[in-house]
Design an enzyme around this catalytic site. Structure first.
Site, PDB file in Angstrom:
ATOM      1  N   GLN A  64       2.046  -6.095  -3.107  1.00 36.03           N
ATOM      2  CA  GLN A  64       2.439  -6.246  -1.710  1.00 36.03           C
ATOM      3  C   GLN A  64       3.726  -5.444  -1.459  1.00 36.03           C
ATOM      4  OE1 GLN A  64       1.400  -9.507  -3.436  1.00 36.03           O
ATOM      5  NE2 GLN A  64      -0.507  -8.508  -2.903  1.00 36.03           N
ATOM      6  N   GLY A  85      -4.480  -4.221  -3.905  1.00 31.67           N
ATOM      7  CA  GLY A  85      -5.471  -3.184  -4.207  1.00 31.67           C
ATOM      8  C   GLY A  85      -4.686  -1.941  -4.565  1.00 31.67           C
ATOM      9  N   HIS A  86      -4.623  -1.634  -5.850  1.00 30.71           N
ATOM     10  CA  HIS A  86      -3.808  -0.514  -6.325  1.00 30.71           C
ATOM     11  C   HIS A  86      -4.719   0.615  -6.789  1.00 30.71           C
ATOM     12  CE1 HIS A  86      -0.180  -3.400  -7.161  1.00 30.71           C
ATOM     13  NE2 HIS A  86      -0.598  -3.414  -5.917  1.00 30.71           N
ATOM     14  N   ASP A 102       0.807  -1.222   0.000  1.00 27.18           N
ATOM     15  CA  ASP A 102       0.000   0.000   0.000  1.00 27.18           C
ATOM     16  C   ASP A 102       0.840   1.272   0.000  1.00 27.18           C
ATOM     17  OD1 ASP A 102      -2.258  -1.609   0.086  1.00 27.18           O
ATOM     18  OD2 ASP A 102      -2.262  -1.642   2.273  1.00 27.18           O
ATOM     19  N   LYS A 144       1.881   2.092  -5.161  1.00 24.31           N
ATOM     20  CA  LYS A 144       2.425   1.527  -6.414  1.00 24.31           C
ATOM     21  C   LYS A 144       1.530   1.843  -7.611  1.00 24.31           C
ATOM     22  CE  LYS A 144       2.351  -2.456  -4.320  1.00 24.31           C
ATOM     23  NZ  LYS A 144       2.174  -2.107  -2.898  1.00 24.31           N
TER      24      LYS A 144
END
Ligand code: GDP
Ligand code: IMO
Ligand code: MG
Length: 422
Positions: free
Chosen positions: A225, A43-44, A16, A19
């Site tokens: 990650q 979750g980007h 988080d 990225k």
């Protein structure tokens, strides 16, 4: 961008870091964007022109219509969640099928992998990892056990292979006396997802990537990650199950070390962690709450509170070392705008012993801090280094000195525009 090479953009802490935003910002420079590890546990977030998207399995280069996006062999993919994610993009007007290619060697997450994820977590009780529940661990376990299903398996005799692996999973669940599930509805959507995936180019992306490189094209490998969640180098056993570090770029895309160009290490101006596991810089006080509130530190996938603390140089130095980071990217600098004093963790201490090297197990270690003055100036509207308040420029210079690595990009807000090249 390095022509004819794969540049890596890696989260180097606990995920988080931002990225998605930076990959989206970098995409115009590259020909190809490729995910090499992880799956829908990621979750980007990407924000531009007043729109916000959260991507899980699809690379963050997807908003540039002229670029090829690849889900590499090191990834795991849940057909139902993939279909849902793709439909959201299609509803927003993006056409995906031609320019999103999926490795036939990527592994499939079955509905029963997700049930197993829950069952294993429940069995661990207070030692639970706090996974995202997306079936990541069980899928990579089956891959290592050489019983997994790969994307290429959907091309032939698929249902028989599926039923065989499902039966095996159901047996394990029965042996564990875990009955708290009903996969019937999920399974139907999952099988629709498998059908939907057939519309895409399921290819030997490893060969494809080498063809691009031979033409002098550039590839950006999008990490998922973070380094401290890496299966080998992270805070085991409180980690994810893939290789999130630069070595994972090689195995997860099928490229050699000589093909890697720059290694961008991305981190926040402070620290966060989601899920369980040791976190020496964690703050349990009002400052921690402030960081969470100002930084909106709630999980993009699970909505969980992210644990917050000051920046951790022990962790960053370790991550720079194991990844061979060449350039740093600092995110969310604006979140610290209002703090009169900024603390920096320079060492860990336990039983009167201090260390600056990452311990084998960080459990029980306390952070040792140094203090720097805060800038107490809003950064979000700034667009060049010359506009930085002195205390912020000093913070950057201090970090560069300590980390012995240049900070090449500074992010001062969630929007694509709020990005400054140094
Ligand atoms: P990722 O998983 O590394 O792509 O990061 P996430 O998307 O899970 O979390 C990063 C969060 O920070 C998202 O909500 C972004 O919109 C937000 N963000 C990214 N960069 C900045 C920044 O510079 N400032 C602020 N305030 N928010 C940012
Ligand atoms: P992005 O790509 C932050 C964490 C989970 C849990 C551990 C194992 O958005 O940075 P898993 O479901 O992978 O078996 O969970 O890893 N985790 C993440 N934390 N960002 C992520 O992805 C994460 N993906 C997994 O919270 O502690
Ligand atoms: Mg995320």
């Amino acid at each position: 961008m390095t022509q004819g090479k794969v540049d890596a953009l890696l989260g180097i802490v606990f995920g988080d870091e931002g990225k998605g935003k930076v990959v989206d910002f970098f995409t115009p420079q590259y020909d190809v964007v490729a995910r090499f590890a992880g799956g829908p546990n990621a979750g980007h977030t990407i924000i531009f022109e007043g729109k916000k998207f959260v991507l899980r399995s699809i690379p963050s280069g997807i908003f540039d219509e002229n670029k090829v996006n690849i889900i590499g062999n090191g990834c795991v993919i849940a057909p139902d969640l993939f279909m849902k994610e793709a439909h959201e993009l299609e509803a927003a007007g993006y056409v995906l099928t031609e320019r999103l290619h999926i490795s036939r060697r990527a592994h499939l997450i079955l509905p029963t992998h997700r049930v197993l994820d829950r069952a294993y977590e429940a069995a661990k009780g207070k030692n639970a990892v706090g996974t995202t529940g997306k079936g990541i661990g069980p899928t990579y376990s089956d891959k290592a056990a050489r019983i997994g299903l790969r994307v290429g398996d959907i091309e032939e005799d698929f249902m028989a292979k599926y039923e065989r692996l499902k039966a095996r999973h159901l047996q394990i669940l029965a042996d564990m006396h875990f009955a708290d599930f009903d996969i019937a509805a999920e399974e139907q959507e999952w099988l629709q997802g498998v059908e939907y995936m057939r519309k895409f180019r399921l290819s030997d992306t490893e060969t494809e990537i080498h063809a691009y490189l031979a033409e002098g094209k550039s590839v950006l490998a999008e990490g998922a990650q973070g380094s401290l969640l890496d299966i080998d180098h992270g805070t085991y056993p409180y980690v994810s199950s893939s290789s999130t570090t630069s070595g994972g770029v090689c195995t997860g895309l099928g490229v050699g070390p000589g093909h890697i160009g720059r290694v961008y290490g991305i981190f926040k101006a402070y620290s966060t962690r989601v899920g369980s596991g040791p976190f020496p810089v964690e703050l349990f006080d009002e400052t921690g709450d402030e960081l969470r509130r100002i930084g909106h530190e709630y999980g993009a996938v699970t909505g969980r509170n992210r644990r917050c603390g000051w920046i951790d140089l022990v962790a960053l130095k370790y991550a720079i070392m194991i990844n061979g980071v060449t350039d740093l990217v600092m995110m969310k600098s604006d979140v610290l705008d209002t703090f009169p004093v900024i603390r920096v963790c320079t060492a860990y201490e336990k039983d009167g012993v201090q260390t600056t090297a990452m311990p084998y197990d960080t459990e029980g270690w306390q952070a040792v801090y140094t203090e720097l003055p805060g800038w107490q100036t809003p950064l979000t509207e700034l667009r060049s280094e010359e506009q930085f308040p002195k205390a912020f420029a000093d913070y950057i210079a201090y970090l560069e000195r300590e980390l012995q690595t240049p900070i090449k990009i500074i992010s001062v807000g969630p929007d694509r525009e709020a990005t400054i090249l140094m």
